[in-house]
Design an enzyme around this catalytic site. Structure first.
Site, mmCIF file in Angstrom:
data_model
loop_
_atom_site.group_PDB
_atom_site.id
_atom_site.type_symbol
_atom_site.label_atom_id
_atom_site.label_comp_id
_atom_site.label_asym_id
_atom_site.label_seq_id
_atom_site.Cartn_x
_atom_site.Cartn_y
_atom_site.Cartn_z
ATOM 1 N N MET A 39 3.710 14.690 -12.534
ATOM 2 C CA MET A 39 3.768 15.904 -13.355
ATOM 3 C C MET A 39 4.078 17.079 -12.434
ATOM 4 S SD MET A 39 0.662 15.294 -16.061
ATOM 5 C CE MET A 39 -0.289 14.097 -15.138
ATOM 6 N N PHE B 143 -4.475 18.271 -18.180
ATOM 7 C CA PHE B 143 -5.922 18.142 -18.085
ATOM 8 C C PHE B 143 -6.381 16.888 -18.815
ATOM 9 C CE2 PHE B 143 -5.082 22.643 -17.604
ATOM 10 C CZ PHE B 143 -5.914 22.995 -16.549
ATOM 11 N N GLY B 144 -7.418 16.243 -18.281
ATOM 12 C CA GLY B 144 -8.006 15.091 -18.933
ATOM 13 C C GLY B 144 -8.925 15.512 -20.062
ATOM 14 N N HIS C 47 2.281 8.788 -11.959
ATOM 15 C CA HIS C 47 2.801 9.693 -12.978
ATOM 16 C C HIS C 47 2.987 11.059 -12.337
ATOM 17 C CE1 HIS C 47 1.885 11.869 -17.072
ATOM 18 N NE2 HIS C 47 3.096 12.144 -16.604
ATOM 19 N N ASP D 176 -0.328 7.775 -22.964
ATOM 20 C CA ASP D 176 -1.295 8.451 -22.100
ATOM 21 C C ASP D 176 -1.834 9.693 -22.789
ATOM 22 O OD1 ASP D 176 -2.739 9.662 -20.075
ATOM 23 O OD2 ASP D 176 -1.055 9.842 -18.689
ATOM 24 N N MET E 276 -0.096 16.311 -9.881
ATOM 25 C CA MET E 276 0.196 17.585 -10.550
ATOM 26 C C MET E 276 0.412 18.673 -9.500
ATOM 27 S SD MET E 276 -2.818 17.505 -13.403
ATOM 28 C CE MET E 276 -3.112 16.078 -14.441
ATOM 29 N N HIS F 95 -4.016 4.311 -12.472
ATOM 30 C CA HIS F 95 -3.047 5.352 -12.838
ATOM 31 C C HIS F 95 -3.297 6.601 -11.994
ATOM 32 C CE1 HIS F 95 -0.186 7.087 -15.775
ATOM 33 N NE2 HIS F 95 -0.903 8.192 -15.687
ATOM 34 N N ASP G 97 -2.251 10.437 -11.316
ATOM 35 C CA ASP G 97 -1.599 11.644 -11.831
ATOM 36 C C ASP G 97 -1.403 12.648 -10.703
ATOM 37 O OD1 ASP G 97 -1.475 11.197 -14.780
ATOM 38 O OD2 ASP G 97 -3.653 11.036 -14.570
ATOM 39 N N SER H 3 -6.903 6.093 -15.409
ATOM 40 C CA SER H 3 -6.550 7.293 -14.644
ATOM 41 C C SER H 3 -7.730 7.755 -13.803
ATOM 42 C CB SER H 3 -6.119 8.415 -15.596
ATOM 43 O OG SER H 3 -5.982 9.631 -14.878
ATOM 44 N N MET I 148 3.478 10.805 -23.813
ATOM 45 C CA MET I 148 2.257 11.603 -23.725
ATOM 46 C C MET I 148 1.712 11.800 -25.135
ATOM 47 S SD MET I 148 1.639 12.093 -20.567
ATOM 48 C CE MET I 148 0.213 13.165 -20.864
#
Length: 217
Positions: A69, A144-145, A67, A176, A38, A34, A36, A9, A138
């Site tokens: 979100m 948040f990472g 992905h 993930d 958001m 990956h 993300d 990611s 998930m």
């Protein structure tokens, strides 16, 4: 698809040196990049938009795994494909007509995946399993990472694997959140095909070695 694949990611990368991060991944043992996306609505964070995705795509030599979100993924599907998406995964609860969304992703030429958060039973997916290429579990709450891995994920992977075998054994299982070399081996053994790692890779002294350690865990 071979077992023990890693998607890294870029959410955890240094955005000031994003090209350098992508070039590192190109040279590494990572299987996917990956992405993300958001929106600050479905999750309490905003990542980056499609101009950044396009820039990543220009430099990426690995397939890209998107992905979404976001509260409504449907307006973004075309942009994902234009930005190089091989997989597009959407959250179960964000689609009023999930089958239509999955069908649209495939019509656009990408592989379709569905994501569920830790509080949602994997059995909720049984009716959509015949139509998807990937299920993403998930193992943290999204947004948040760097979060701590939720231990019940092991059981969820096993249960999902059993459900998948019954109706669509070709489905790829992805996990993930909070993935490290301490839990990667057990996740693979329980039935995961792809693990998503971000902080573990980009905070490592040697990201190449970190990726290798996940594949060998």
């Amino acid at each position: 698809m071979s077992k023990r694949q890693i998607a890294v990611s870029v959410l955890s990368a240094d955005f000031a040196n994003l090209q350098q991060a992508i070039e590192m991944l190109n040279e590494s043992e990572a299987d996917y990049i990956h992405i993300d996306i958001m929106d600050g609505v479905f999750v309490p964070n905003i990542s980056f938009g499609f101009p950044v995705c396009d820039a990543i795509h220009r430099h990426a030599k690995k397939p890209m795994d998107f992905h979404l979100m976001v509260k409504d993924p449907n307006p973004y599907l075309t942009y994902c494909v234009r930005s190089g998406a091989e997989f597009i995964t959407v959250h179960y609860e964000t689609c009023d007509h999930l089958h239509n969304t999955v069908t649209r992703i495939k019509e656009l030429g990408a592989k379709a995946g569905v994501v569920i958060n830790p509080h949602i039973s994997v059995n909720h997916l049984n009716d959509i399993l015949p139509f998807v290429d990937l299920v993403l579990l998930m193992s943290v709450n999204p947004g948040f990472g760097g979060q701590k891995f939720i231990e019940t994920t092991y059981r969820r992977v096993i249960q999902l694997k059993e459900n998948v075998k019954a109706v669509n054994p070709g489905i790829v299982i992805e996990v993930d959140g909070g993935v490290t070399d301490q839990n990667a081996g057990k996740l693979f053994e329980n039935g995961a095909d792809i693990l998503v790692a971000g902080s573990f890779v980009f905070k490592a002294e040697n990201p190449h070695d970190a990726i290798s350690s996940l594949k060998k865990a």
